[in-house]
Design a protein around this motif. Structure first.
Motif, PDB file in Angstrom:
ATOM      1  N   GLU A 132       0.821  -1.209   0.000  1.00 29.44           N
ATOM      2  CA  GLU A 132       0.000   0.000   0.000  1.00 29.44           C
ATOM      3  C   GLU A 132       0.860   1.267   0.000  1.00 29.44           C
ATOM      4  O   GLU A 132       1.947   1.299   0.564  1.00 29.44           O
ATOM      5  N   ARG A 133       0.312   2.300  -0.629  1.00 30.93           N
ATOM      6  CA  ARG A 133       0.923   3.624  -0.600  1.00 30.93           C
ATOM      7  C   ARG A 133      -0.173   4.666  -0.360  1.00 30.93           C
ATOM      8  O   ARG A 133      -1.303   4.491  -0.803  1.00 30.93           O
ATOM      9  N   PRO A 134       0.138   5.765   0.343  1.00 31.39           N
ATOM     10  CA  PRO A 134      -0.879   6.796   0.590  1.00 31.39           C
ATOM     11  C   PRO A 134      -1.282   7.531  -0.683  1.00 31.39           C
ATOM     12  O   PRO A 134      -0.513   7.620  -1.641  1.00 31.39           O
ATOM     13  N   ASN A 135      -2.493   8.099  -0.636  1.00 32.38           N
ATOM     14  CA  ASN A 135      -3.113   8.680  -1.808  1.00 32.38           C
ATOM     15  C   ASN A 135      -4.148   9.683  -1.319  1.00 32.38           C
ATOM     16  O   ASN A 135      -4.767   9.482  -0.282  1.00 32.38           O
ATOM     17  N   VAL A 136      -4.352  10.771  -2.064  1.00 34.13           N
ATOM     18  CA  VAL A 136      -5.339  11.766  -1.635  1.00 34.13           C
ATOM     19  C   VAL A 136      -6.755  11.411  -2.057  1.00 34.13           C
ATOM     20  O   VAL A 136      -7.709  12.058  -1.624  1.00 34.13           O
ATOM     21  N   TYR A 137      -6.923  10.389  -2.920  1.00 35.41           N
ATOM     22  CA  TYR A 137      -8.242   9.955  -3.349  1.00 35.41           C
ATOM     23  C   TYR A 137      -8.387   8.452  -3.114  1.00 35.41           C
ATOM     24  O   TYR A 137      -7.406   7.714  -3.182  1.00 35.41           O
ATOM     25  N   PRO A 138      -9.600   7.972  -2.891  1.00 37.16           N
ATOM     26  CA  PRO A 138      -9.783   6.542  -2.594  1.00 37.16           C
ATOM     27  C   PRO A 138      -9.835   5.685  -3.849  1.00 37.16           C
ATOM     28  O   PRO A 138     -10.720   4.862  -4.022  1.00 37.16           O
ATOM     29  N   GLU A 139      -8.901   5.883  -4.748  1.00 31.36           N
ATOM     30  CA  GLU A 139      -8.846   5.122  -5.991  1.00 31.36           C
ATOM     31  C   GLU A 139      -7.392   4.710  -6.234  1.00 31.36           C
ATOM     32  O   GLU A 139      -6.454   5.412  -5.825  1.00 31.36           O
ATOM     33  N   PRO A 140      -7.154   3.604  -6.948  1.00 28.48           N
ATOM     34  CA  PRO A 140      -5.804   3.016  -7.025  1.00 28.48           C
ATOM     35  C   PRO A 140      -4.965   3.483  -8.204  1.00 28.48           C
ATOM     36  O   PRO A 140      -4.214   2.697  -8.791  1.00 28.48           O
ATOM     37  N   PHE A 141      -5.033   4.762  -8.563  1.00 31.90           N
ATOM     38  CA  PHE A 141      -4.396   5.194  -9.812  1.00 31.90           C
ATOM     39  C   PHE A 141      -2.881   5.129  -9.778  1.00 31.90           C
ATOM     40  O   PHE A 141      -2.240   5.092 -10.831  1.00 31.90           O
ATOM     41  N   GLN A 142      -2.257   5.112  -8.573  1.00 32.06           N
ATOM     42  CA  GLN A 142      -0.790   5.101  -8.562  1.00 32.06           C
ATOM     43  C   GLN A 142      -0.201   3.717  -8.815  1.00 32.06           C
ATOM     44  O   GLN A 142       1.017   3.579  -8.924  1.00 32.06           O
ATOM     45  N   TYR A 143      -1.050   2.704  -8.966  1.00 35.66           N
ATOM     46  CA  TYR A 143      -0.555   1.348  -9.212  1.00 35.66           C
ATOM     47  C   TYR A 143      -0.664   0.947 -10.673  1.00 35.66           C
ATOM     48  O   TYR A 143      -0.410  -0.207 -11.017  1.00 35.66           O
ATOM     49  N   ILE A 144      -1.033   1.860 -11.548  1.00 34.57           N
ATOM     50  CA  ILE A 144      -1.182   1.549 -12.962  1.00 34.57           C
ATOM     51  C   ILE A 144      -0.813   2.796 -13.760  1.00 34.57           C
ATOM     52  O   ILE A 144      -1.172   3.912 -13.386  1.00 34.57           O
ATOM     53  N   ARG A 145      -0.085   2.598 -14.854  1.00 33.71           N
ATOM     54  CA  ARG A 145       0.349   3.727 -15.682  1.00 33.71           C
ATOM     55  C   ARG A 145      -0.774   4.086 -16.653  1.00 33.71           C
ATOM     56  O   ARG A 145      -0.769   3.698 -17.820  1.00 33.71           O
ATOM     57  N   LYS A 146      -1.705   4.831 -16.114  1.00 32.66           N
ATOM     58  CA  LYS A 146      -2.925   5.187 -16.807  1.00 32.66           C
ATOM     59  C   LYS A 146      -3.287   6.619 -16.414  1.00 32.66           C
ATOM     60  O   LYS A 146      -2.846   7.096 -15.351  1.00 32.66           O
ATOM     61  N   MET A 147      -4.073   7.295 -17.233  1.00 30.59           N
ATOM     62  CA  MET A 147      -4.527   8.643 -16.909  1.00 30.59           C
ATOM     63  C   MET A 147      -5.162   8.632 -15.520  1.00 30.59           C
ATOM     64  O   MET A 147      -6.234   8.061 -15.314  1.00 30.59           O
ATOM     65  N   ALA A 148      -4.503   9.286 -14.562  1.00 29.53           N
ATOM     66  CA  ALA A 148      -4.948   9.199 -13.174  1.00 29.53           C
ATOM     67  C   ALA A 148      -6.358   9.735 -12.988  1.00 29.53           C
ATOM     68  O   ALA A 148      -7.161   9.167 -12.228  1.00 29.53           O
ATOM     69  N   CYS A 149      -6.693  10.822 -13.690  1.00 30.64           N
ATOM     70  CA  CYS A 149      -7.990  11.450 -13.438  1.00 30.64           C
ATOM     71  C   CYS A 149      -9.148  10.670 -14.030  1.00 30.64           C
ATOM     72  O   CYS A 149     -10.311  11.037 -13.795  1.00 30.64           O
ATOM     73  N   SER A 150      -8.893   9.574 -14.758  1.00 27.56           N
ATOM     74  CA  SER A 150     -10.028   8.738 -15.153  1.00 27.56           C
ATOM     75  C   SER A 150     -10.625   8.023 -13.951  1.00 27.56           C
ATOM     76  O   SER A 150     -11.760   7.545 -14.002  1.00 27.56           O
ATOM     77  N   PHE A 151      -9.876   7.965 -12.844  1.00 29.88           N
ATOM     78  CA  PHE A 151     -10.391   7.419 -11.592  1.00 29.88           C
ATOM     79  C   PHE A 151     -11.116   8.484 -10.765  1.00 29.88           C
ATOM     80  O   PHE A 151     -11.444   8.235  -9.609  1.00 29.88           O
ATOM     81  N   GLY A 152     -11.344   9.653 -11.359  1.00 29.84           N
ATOM     82  CA  GLY A 152     -12.016  10.736 -10.655  1.00 29.84           C
ATOM     83  C   GLY A 152     -11.031  11.713 -10.056  1.00 29.84           C
ATOM     84  O   GLY A 152      -9.890  11.360  -9.720  1.00 29.84           O
ATOM     85  N   TRP A 153     -11.464  12.984  -9.946  1.00 31.47           N
ATOM     86  CA  TRP A 153     -10.636  14.020  -9.307  1.00 31.47           C
ATOM     87  C   TRP A 153     -11.588  15.016  -8.670  1.00 31.47           C
ATOM     88  O   TRP A 153     -12.816  14.810  -8.698  1.00 31.47           O
ATOM     89  N   ASP A 154     -11.053  16.093  -8.110  1.00 33.69           N
ATOM     90  CA  ASP A 154     -11.968  17.043  -7.467  1.00 33.69           C
ATOM     91  C   ASP A 154     -12.627  17.981  -8.469  1.00 33.69           C
ATOM     92  O   ASP A 154     -13.227  18.976  -8.088  1.00 33.69           O
ATOM     93  N   TRP A 155     -12.538  17.647  -9.741  1.00 34.76           N
ATOM     94  CA  TRP A 155     -13.257  18.338 -10.802  1.00 34.76           C
ATOM     95  C   TRP A 155     -13.743  17.367 -11.871  1.00 34.76           C
ATOM     96  O   TRP A 155     -14.353  17.773 -12.859  1.00 34.76           O
ATOM     97  N   GLY A 156     -13.448  16.063 -11.712  1.00 35.24           N
ATOM     98  CA  GLY A 156     -13.737  15.122 -12.787  1.00 35.24           C
ATOM     99  C   GLY A 156     -14.481  13.888 -12.322  1.00 35.24           C
ATOM    100  O   GLY A 156     -14.387  13.490 -11.159  1.00 35.24           O
ATOM    101  N   PRO A 157     -15.202  13.237 -13.239  1.00 32.53           N
ATOM    102  CA  PRO A 157     -15.965  12.037 -12.899  1.00 32.53           C
ATOM    103  C   PRO A 157     -15.079  10.798 -12.830  1.00 32.53           C
ATOM    104  O   PRO A 157     -13.975  10.775 -13.383  1.00 32.53           O
ATOM    105  N   THR A 158     -15.566   9.778 -12.174  1.00 33.89           N
ATOM    106  CA  THR A 158     -14.884   8.489 -12.129  1.00 33.89           C
ATOM    107  C   THR A 158     -15.423   7.653 -13.279  1.00 33.89           C
ATOM    108  O   THR A 158     -16.494   7.040 -13.173  1.00 33.89           O
ATOM    109  N   LEU A 159     -14.695   7.636 -14.374  1.00 37.31           N
ATOM    110  CA  LEU A 159     -15.070   6.896 -15.580  1.00 37.31           C
ATOM    111  C   LEU A 159     -13.811   6.186 -16.064  1.00 37.31           C
ATOM    112  O   LEU A 159     -13.022   6.739 -16.838  1.00 37.31           O
TER     113      LEU A 159
END
Length: 838
Positions: free
Chosen positions: A139-166
């Motif tokens: 495990e690693r800390p993260n500011v959002y409850p989504e696992p974007f730091q474990y995959i080399r993918k557009m992080a904000c597709s997991f949602g952000w404070d301006w974006g949807p989780t899609l």
């Protein structure tokens, strides 16, 4: 010569055993949407209805015929090339595995010579891939409850404070066959510099050969600006140098022109025959780009104020007028070159000169950087890490290195690119957000930002500066977000304070700051069909992703205005007004303290869907009042009035009179190349329009400088009366008809000021060019503060050329509104808003 066959057609997406037509480039969501199998996830509450899509595996298929890949005398080899696969995929052909991918941000190439049959791309759920990696790394800390730091993918597709989780999957960039013989250009790395007016292009070329090609003599030829060079390969690499005398320099917008030169590289088989029968005519492959010659230095020297962070372009120090850029669509494959160009042209028209590509998104398409090259928009490019601790173990470490090498080489030809930046807020998070003790020695990304990435940039693109992160003070000797050192992110103001607190300090470079507001009304009506709009209506709350976002809007509003109860239209206008004022307050103050402060990069220019956010242009492409304020505060010449600072850069007590009361500051900023001889008319005016005192100050502001001085004491409004304001006017230039700049200062919050009930007349005229365009003339009979025409209320396509305007009694303003055919005075009046008495 290489033959390229695009594979955009003929793809199918498997949906529960049924083939659906698939668009490539595209993604699962857009294919399901086109088939009518899911609702539009950007409308209403539909985001929840499609969450299942990101948690399933998906398969794309397409037939490859034998003729597509069969070797022949002119094409020994056929490669299958994917420019982007999102994300964890197994690629197979006729049942035989070609390879596996786990990185959205890389290109992938597979030898398919002589193979044919069913081409299949099996995508795992990004959640499953991330879970498998997390099980390996921990495990690693993260500011959002989504696992974007474990995959080399557009992080904000997991949602952000301006974006949807899609969470997407699919072939999101082009795929093609490349058919070639003997050898191909595997990598071309142009290092472009300029010195004493002469341009230099150092080309590092790598080739890949077939088995037959190992016995052929190969030559690389290069040409730019009429200058040519050749090199015979010894092995599989070559270095060529082009020296161009007296090149035209590329400049950022506002500093000069953007001349571009065609650079062409050709790989030639010297053993192949010309049509005439002579050897040396076998063109095997070609590569071309447009380059520009400019010198960019990032001045990070220590001084008496701390540590600089100043871009120096062609030996000219630049105050950066910037915007942060996020992916322009939650489904990036929908962003066309035309859409990129329109968005970036709009930024340039707002006097922006730098666009920061934020680290939670993507390395943008080449069309983005091409447009920036042409428009004179400098590009600050983040490597793609944001707001999380990233494991440095395999399999991620190898992917990170390959991704960085791929994209540094892909983008380094662009003259607009001026900075590589290691990450967004991760150094800050490690030191200040509780990560360090939680990690207890585990890797978190520091090895990427402070070792791997700077080594890659130094090796591949040594002419460009690299910064370990944003914010970053330059070393661990200072807090990562220390305003006096390096880059600073100013979020305490939005999160907890009144926007006036932007004037509490002068950071060296403000790389992020901003204020929220809802999108245009027409955007809300499209995104929330049938909803009775209210700040807390279900759709409005769903399209507000920021933590405690609405209450922060309310707190920011309450400092200046009484909350409008039950009046959504009024709330909508006032929150947009406060956003514009807040961002302007910061920029005006920091620009006036040039060169101590050397830049402001607003969060953010754009949105990826319809949402209440910090954007200046909403998710449907409609400008908010903030956009028009950026046009004003980022103009070469800026006139501003600022409150005196009790404790700050102006000294103890700030500007003030002998009785101790604060005196406003007049700040005049000239970022143009010519002196500004400004006749500034200062008027102390009562709320009823009566002039109490007036004086004209003749100021000369040298090129690229700013002047600050206290307003004469007799012109300072009396703060005890709440009935006086200060107005400053000056012509932006000396020529006849030059734009008149206006600044307004109230010594008290708007809610405490004695505003009269606003009265004004309206006339609507057809614009001289017709075409459904009109001009609206507003004539004020009272003080009219921050008049705004919300053009989208006249029609969803209507656009006004003007933002907030303040008029004194007897003054008028002419507003142009395009695509507003048939708009009458009553409709225009209903679309006009201004500040009203509390």
């Amino acid at each position: 010569m290489m033959e390229v066959v695009q594979l955009a057609e003929g793809w199918s997406l498997d949906h529960d055993g049924n083939p659906l037509p698939a668009q490539v480039p595209g993604c699962v969501h857009t294919d399901l949407l086109a088939a009518g199998l899911i609702p539009d996830p950007c409308l209403g509450l539909n985001e929840h209805e499609v969450a299942w899509v990101g948690r399933r595996a998906w398969t794309y298929t397409r037939a490859l015929a034998a003729a597509d890949t069969a070797p022949d005398p002119s094409h020994e080899r056929t490669d299958l090339v994917f420019d982007g696969l999102d994300t964890a995929a197994v690629i197979s052909l006729d049942g035989h595995e070609l390879g596996r991918t786990r990185n959205m941000h890389r290109r992938h190439r597979f030898d398919v010579t002589g193979r044919h049959g069913l081409l299949r791309v099996d995508f795992a759920s990004a959640y499953d891939e991330a879970a498998a990696v997390r099980a390996t790394t921990g495990e690693r800390p993260n500011v959002y409850p989504e696992p974007f730091q474990y995959i080399r993918k557009m992080a904000c597709s997991f949602g952000w404070d301006w974006g949807p989780t899609l969470v997407t999957a699919g072939i999101w960039r082009p795929v093609r066959l490349e058919r070639w013989s003997t050898a191909r250009l595997a990598r071309v790395r142009p290092s472009v510099t300029v010195s004493d007016g002469a341009g230099r292009v150092e080309l590092h070329v790598d080739v890949e050969r077939t088995e037959r090609g190992t016995h052929h003599r190969l030559e690389v030829r290069a040409e730019a600006g009429g200058v040519r060079a050749t090199s015979t390969l010894e092995g599989d690499t070559a270095v060529l140098t082009l020296e161009l005398p007296d090149v035209e320099l590329w400049w950022p917008r506002g500093y000069g022109e953007q001349p571009l030169y065609d650079l062409e590289v050709t790989l030639v088989d010297q053993d192949a025959a010309e049509p005439s029968g002579t050897a040396g005519g076998g063109r095997l492959d070609a590569w071309s780009r447009r380059i520009g010659f400019r010198d960019v230095v990032l001045d990070r020297a220590p001084d008496e104020h701390g540590t600089r962070f100043t871009f120096v372009v062609n030996e000219v120090p630049v105050f950066v007028r910037g915007v942060n850029w996020i992916p322009d669509d939650t489904f990036p494959s929908r962003v066309t070159p035309e859409r990129y160009r329109a968005a970036l042209r709009r930024a340039a028209e707002a006097n922006v000169d730098l666009v920061r590509v934020w680290g939670g998104g993507i390395y943008e398409d080449d069309a983005f950087y091409d447009a920036c090259d042409e428009l004179g928009l400098m590009v600050w490019q983040d490597f793609l890490f944001a707001c999380a601790a990233y494991p440095e173990e395999q399999p991620l470490r190898g992917e990170v290195e390959a991704e960085a090498r791929d994209n540094v080489v892909r983008l380094m030809s662009h003259p607009s690119l001026v900075l590589w930046n290691g990450n967004n807020e991760n150094l800050w998070g490690f030191r200040d957000w509780g990560w360090e003790p939680e990690l207890d020695g585990d890797s978190w990304g520091g090895g990427y930002y402070l070792d791997l990435l700077p080594r890659i940039v130094a090796e591949l693109d040594p002419t460009r500066a690299y910064s370990a992160g944003s914010p970053w003070s330059g070393s661990w000797d200072h807090h990562p977000n220390e305003p006096a050192h390096g880059t600073h992110h100013s979020w305490e103001v939005w999160n907890r304070r009144d926007y006036a607190r932007y004037r509490d300090s002068v950071p060296r470079f403000v790389a992020e700051f901003g204020w929220q507001a809802p999108p245009a009304l027409a955007t809300l009506r499209r995104a929330l069909p049938g909803e009775t709009l209210a700040p807390d209506s279900p759709g409005m709350l769903h399209h507000q992703k920021a933590e405690d976002g609405n209450r922060k809007l309310e707190r920011g509003l309450a400092h200046h205005f009484a909350a409008p109860k039950g009046d959504f239209d009024r709330w909508h206008y006032l929150t947009q007004l406060v956003q514009a004022r807040a961002v302007a307050a910061g920029i005006e103050y920091w620009r006036s303290h040039w060169p101590v402060c050397a830049g402001a990069v607003v969060w953010q220019l754009n949105d990826c869907w319809p949402v209440t956010s910090w954007a200046a242009v909403d998710g449907d492409g409609r400008p908010k009042p903030l956009y028009h304020e950026l046009c004003r505060v980022y103009a070469d010449r800026l006139l501003t009035l600022q409150p005196g600072q009790p404790d700050g850069p102006d000294g103890p007590g700030g500007p003030g009179g002998p009785d101790g009361r604060e005196v406003p500051v007049l700040a005049v900023v000239n970022q143009s190349a010519a002196p500004w001889h400004a006749a500034v008319t200062l008027r102390r005016v009562r709320a009823d329009g009566t002039t109490v005192a007036e004086r004209t100050l003749d100021l000369t502001v040298p090129p690229r400088e700013a002047v600050r001085q206290p307003v004469p004491e007799d012109l300072a409004p009396d703060p005890a009366s709440a009935d006086e304001l200060l107005v400053a006017d000056a012509a932006a230039g000396g020529e006849a008809g030059a734009e008149i700049l206006r600044a307004v200062h109230l010594p008290v919050p708007d809610k405490d000021f004695a505003y009269p009930a606003p009265r004004f007349d309206i006339a609507v005229e057809e614009a001289p060019d017709g075409g459904g365009n009109v001009e609206v003339v507003v004539t004020a009979h009272t003080l009219v503060r921050d008049l705004l025409l919300q053009a989208d209320r006249l029609g969803p396509d209507a656009v006004c050329d003007t933002g907030l305007r303040t008029l004194l009694p007897g003054e008028h303003v002419r507003l142009r509104v395009d695509s507003a055919a048939g708009a009458g005075a009553d409709a225009v009046r209903a679309a006009l808003f201004c500040v009203e008495p509390a």
